[in-house]
Write a protein that holds these residues in place. Structure first.
Motif, PDB file in Angstrom:
ATOM      1  N   ILE A   1       0.838  -1.193   0.000  1.00  0.00           N
ATOM      2  CA  ILE A   1       0.000   0.000   0.000  1.00  0.00           C
ATOM      3  C   ILE A   1       0.875   1.246   0.000  1.00  0.00           C
ATOM      4  O   ILE A   1       2.009   1.238   0.466  1.00  0.00           O
ATOM      5  N   THR A   2       0.328   2.325  -0.537  1.00  0.00           N
ATOM      6  CA  THR A   2       1.028   3.601  -0.550  1.00  0.00           C
ATOM      7  C   THR A   2       0.837   4.312   0.789  1.00  0.00           C
ATOM      8  O   THR A   2       0.000   3.906   1.613  1.00  0.00           O
ATOM      9  N   CYS A   3       1.581   5.380   0.985  1.00  0.00           N
ATOM     10  CA  CYS A   3       1.445   6.165   2.208  1.00  0.00           C
ATOM     11  C   CYS A   3       0.041   6.748   2.320  1.00  0.00           C
ATOM     12  O   CYS A   3      -0.523   6.832   3.424  1.00  0.00           O
ATOM     13  N   GLU A   4      -0.540   7.140   1.182  1.00  0.00           N
ATOM     14  CA  GLU A   4      -1.889   7.708   1.198  1.00  0.00           C
ATOM     15  C   GLU A   4      -2.913   6.672   1.671  1.00  0.00           C
ATOM     16  O   GLU A   4      -3.817   6.987   2.462  1.00  0.00           O
ATOM     17  N   LEU A   5      -2.780   5.429   1.191  1.00  0.00           N
ATOM     18  CA  LEU A   5      -3.697   4.377   1.631  1.00  0.00           C
ATOM     19  C   LEU A   5      -3.487   4.059   3.106  1.00  0.00           C
ATOM     20  O   LEU A   5      -4.456   3.790   3.836  1.00  0.00           O
TER      21      LEU A   5
END
Length: 221
Positions: free
Chosen positions: A65-69
């Protein structure tokens, strides 16, 4: 041994038909060899079925997952009243912790510097410890992560777990947050924290060696 092998085959077949985890079968075969040493090299049917299962079913890998997720999931946990769960998720992402390492952290595993920041975190139940026979630790360089750990350890006794709930409850809350954000179809699991954290670190630094060192992998592969 033929009867034992037949019973193992029946269990594996039933597990397959019921849609239960393949891990149960792997544990069964390993336990039979451990408790019945004479069964070694005798359970041909059971091992053959297990290998067939492995060929037929691809592993379900956790999606990085990305930091935003990550922040979205953490926000959903906080909104539901589980701020501690959210903090632990952020810590695991930044330190690339395995799920077991995260959920076994205790207050006594944190070493604080004189200025109050957390500088070292000693890990439990790591793969490296089992292989090397020595405990592993990670260095906390980010000030914000150090503050989160200090917040998690506040008012806890040395032997208290940072989690402060049963592991299955943490997993249940995680799954609820993932479903709330409609991410369950992507294969987002707790291990996505380690995979996402390592991916983000590599994209930032562009070095496999630094990523392997920070994530404590035994080899580059």
């Amino acid at each position: 041994m033929e009867e034992v092998d037949e019973a193992a085959c029946a269990f594996i077949e039933a597990t397959w038909h019921e849609g239960d985890p393949k891990l149960w079968c792997s544990d069964l075969m390993a336990a039979l060899h451990f408790y019945l040493p004479s069964s070694r090299r005798q359970l041909h049917g059971g091992w053959s079925l297990l290998k067939s299962w492995e060929r037929a079913e691809l592993p379900a890998r956790a999606c990085p997952i990305t930091c935003e997720l990550l922040l979205g999931i953490a926000g959903a946990l906080v909104e539901a009243g589980f701020w501690r769960d959210a903090c632990l998720a952020v810590v695991a992402y930044h330190l690339m912790l395995r799920t077991g390492e995260l959920l076994t952290l205790q207050a006594q595993d944190l070493v604080f510097a004189r200025d109050g920041r957390v500088t070292v975190v000693t890990l439990r139940e790591t793969k490296g410890e089992k292989l090397k026979g020595a405990p592993e630790s990670v260095i906390v360089e980010d000030v914000a992560i150090g503050r989160l750990l200090k917040l998690l350890a506040h008012s806890l006794q040395p032997g208290d777990a940072l989690l402060q709930c049963r592991r299955e409850h943490w997993r249940l809350r995680w799954n609820q947050a993932v479903r709330q954000l409609h991410l369950d179809d992507l294969g987002v699991k707790p291990y996505s924290l380690r995979r996402g954290g390592s991916t983000a670190f590599f994209r930032q630094h562009g070095s496999y060696d630094r990523t392997v060192e920070k994530g404590r992998w035994a080899s580059l592969s």
